[in-house]
Design a protein around this motif. Structure first.
Motif, short mmCIF file in Angstrom:
data_model
loop_
_atom_site.label_atom_id
_atom_site.label_comp_id
_atom_site.label_asym_id
_atom_site.label_seq_id
_atom_site.Cartn_x
_atom_site.Cartn_y
_atom_site.Cartn_z
N MET A 197 -9.21 1.97 -15.11
CA MET A 197 -10.54 1.84 -15.61
C MET A 197 -11.81 2.05 -14.64
SD MET A 197 -9.61 -1.73 -17.66
CE MET A 197 -11.00 -2.03 -18.49
N ILE A 198 -11.81 1.69 -13.53
CA ILE A 198 -13.04 1.86 -12.68
C ILE A 198 -12.88 3.25 -12.27
CG2 ILE A 198 -13.82 1.41 -10.26
CD1 ILE A 198 -12.27 -1.19 -10.31
N SER A 199 -11.91 3.94 -12.11
CA SER A 199 -11.70 5.31 -11.78
C SER A 199 -12.49 6.22 -12.97
CB SER A 199 -10.32 5.92 -11.69
OG SER A 199 -9.71 5.62 -10.44
N ALA A 200 -12.18 6.11 -14.27
CA ALA A 200 -12.93 6.58 -15.33
C ALA A 200 -14.22 6.37 -15.20
CB ALA A 200 -12.16 5.88 -16.69
N LYS A 201 -14.51 5.13 -15.17
CA LYS A 201 -16.24 4.65 -14.71
C LYS A 201 -16.82 5.70 -13.92
CE LYS A 201 -19.49 1.84 -16.29
NZ LYS A 201 -19.70 1.65 -17.81
N LEU A 202 -16.07 6.05 -12.83
CA LEU A 202 -16.53 6.62 -11.43
C LEU A 202 -16.79 8.03 -12.02
CD1 LEU A 202 -15.03 5.13 -8.69
CD2 LEU A 202 -17.03 4.65 -9.45
N GLY A 203 -16.16 8.42 -12.96
CA GLY A 203 -16.17 9.93 -13.12
C GLY A 203 -17.17 10.14 -14.46
N GLU A 204 -17.97 9.04 -15.04
CA GLU A 204 -18.70 9.34 -16.00
C GLU A 204 -20.33 9.87 -15.47
OE1 GLU A 204 -19.62 5.65 -18.00
OE2 GLU A 204 -17.65 5.51 -18.57
N PRO A 205 -20.90 10.77 -15.86
CA PRO A 205 -22.23 11.34 -15.35
C PRO A 205 -23.22 10.25 -15.05
CG PRO A 205 -21.50 12.78 -17.33
CD PRO A 205 -20.72 11.16 -17.19
N GLY A 206 -23.20 9.06 -15.98
CA GLY A 206 -24.35 8.14 -15.82
C GLY A 206 -24.01 7.30 -14.50
#
Length: 466
Positions: free
Chosen positions: A138-147
């Motif tokens: 979940m954190i990895s996915a967040k880190l990949g977001e442009p924002g």
């Protein structure tokens, strides 16, 4: 309404309902103010290049010695946490962290991390051995977001000023690029940190001095060394720097005759300095740093009292800043006196004194700041930047020095994502302390509202000449 611990709107506010209501009002007065961070360790390159953050372990575990030291104390080998350049699987590091999560209950680190999980990453559950992989993903996915890039978070965190900590020979190109970028509205300011050029006991001191003098005016010996330091300080001022920070073993200061200082300097360059020479020369150079601050206007901050690299085998295997720096008692009153004799009342000189020794707050720092116009009391730092320690600090210094002689909150962090949690914590603690004074009829509520704005916003601007 049910809230998670990290989301409760009254977290850290007083338990007594009447006092809590006052504290809530005071906190709400400053909750939305911009973050002023005049001392920290985030790299300017991180903001300039705006690259995605690394994986969860590399962002939240490995670089944070608050975190790794407690996991290690629980029996996990340092090499399994990615320290000292050791290659470790990021997911395995995260699993070790998740298994150790109960060890963080009641600690400042646990509080910061809970706030980050809730308010930065949008997570509403605690790490466990069972959910470690799911939370990692979940954190990895967040880190990949442009924002979720550093510049976007800089804006989302409402940071107005962020000071970095920089080597005297740094080009400061990243700072210049950010200052010239019309798309970036914040201020990222360099901080002159000359420890490895002043402390002749440092293993790299001789090489550092040679590089420093090569970048200087060309003058030889101690004179060239001093001129080179002055030149590099001017370089920082030209790039927006407002302060010079000094991490020293003790706050000792000493005024030497230039000829005596020159002889010490040459002995050190020849590799013949004694331990007594090392102590005397560093104390003299802290005096010289004060003289330079009087001349060039850089705010001088002093961070003594840490026994660096306490465990020799760990230092040899994994290097510095790996969790085994241990505080010890310091003496400010006598140690800082030579500096204050000459510069304590100098016009526009600002000297911010920090400590890891809580006994110093009321016994020495508050009385010093209560007399010398130059002296300000540094906020709780390192092991003391925790809720209860912040309350003890405010209580210890205020009766003698009042509110105006403290620095404002200093987050002193490398952990970029923890910055809003740290500043929010300070605001809540200040609200709690002021609310008690109001409830005890020691100050008016109207005055408390004025004071909390000054503490949170005006103090750091005033002390750090922003």
């Amino acid at each position: 309404m049910s809230y998670s611990i990290a989301a409760h709107p009254d977290r850290l506010l007083p338990a007594e309902p009447g006092v809590r209501e006052i504290a809530r009002s005071l906190y709400n007065r400053v909750a939305g103010l911009p973050i002023i961070s005049p001392h920290g360790h985030v790299d300017a390159v991180t903001i300039e290049e705006n690259l995605p953050f690394p994986d969860p372990a590399a962002l939240l575990v490995t670089p944070d010695h608050y975190v790794t030291r407690l996991i290690h104390a629980g029996g996990i080998a340092m090499e399994k946490l990615g320290l000292g350049g050791q290659t470790s699987d990021s997911r395995e590091i995260w699993r070790s962290f998740s298994a150790a999560w109960p060890q963080f209950e009641g600690t400042a680190s646990g509080y910061w991390l809970r706030q980050e999980f809730e308010h930065v990453f949008g997570l509403h559950e605690e790490p466990t051995e069972e959910n470690a992989d799911r939370i990692y993903d979940m954190i990895s996915a967040k880190l990949g977001e442009p924002g979720f890039r550093p510049r976007e978070l800089f804006k989302e965190f409402n940071i107005e000023v962020l000071a970095t900590t920089d080597d005297p020979l740094d080009s400061l190109d990243s700072h210049a690029a950010l200052a010239a970028d019309p798309a970036f509205a914040g201020r990222v300011l360099p901080t002159f940190r000359p420890d490895q050029y002043l402390n002749i006991a440092h293993p790299a001191w001789q090489d550092n001095v040679e590089r420093l003098m090569a970048a200087g005016s060309g003058a030889a010996g101690y004179t060239g060394y001093i001129e080179a330091l002055e030149s590099r300080r001017r370089h920082f001022v030209q790039h927006g720097g407002v302060s010079a920070d000094h991490g020293v073993r003790t706050p000792a200061t000493l005024k030497l005759d230039p000829s005596d200082a020159g002889r010490l300097f040459e002995r050190a360059r020849a590799g013949k300095a004694t331990p007594e020479d090392c102590e005397a020369f560093e104390a003299h150079m802290i005096y010289q740093m004060a003289r330079m601050s009087v001349e060039d206007g850089l705010v001088m901050t002093l961070h003594p009292g840490s026994y660096r690299n306490h465990h020799g085998p760990t230092f040899e295997a994994f290097g510095a800043d790996t969790g085994h720096d241990i505080p010890f008692a310091v003496n400010y009153t006598e140690a800082i006196r030579p500096l204050l004799q000459d510069f304590g009342t100098a016009k526009d000189f600002h000297l911010v004194l920090f400590t890891l020794d809580e006994t110093v707050f009321s016994r020495e720092l508050a009385p010093l700041a209560g007399f010398y116009p130059s002296v300000y009391i540094g906020a709780p730092w390192w092991f003391l930047d925790a809720p209860d320690a912040m309350l003890r600090f405010r209580s210890a210094v205020t009766e003698t020095a009042g509110f105006s002689r403290s620095s404002g909150f200093i987050d002193d962090t490398r952990a970029f994502c923890s910055i809003p949690a740290r500043h929010d914590t300070s605001r809540r603690i200040e609200a709690a302390f002021l609310a008690r004074l109001v409830a005890e009829h020691r100050i008016s509520e109207e005055r408390a509202h004025e004071l909390i704005v000054d503490i949170v916003d005006a103090s750091p601007r005033r002390v750090f000449k922003l």
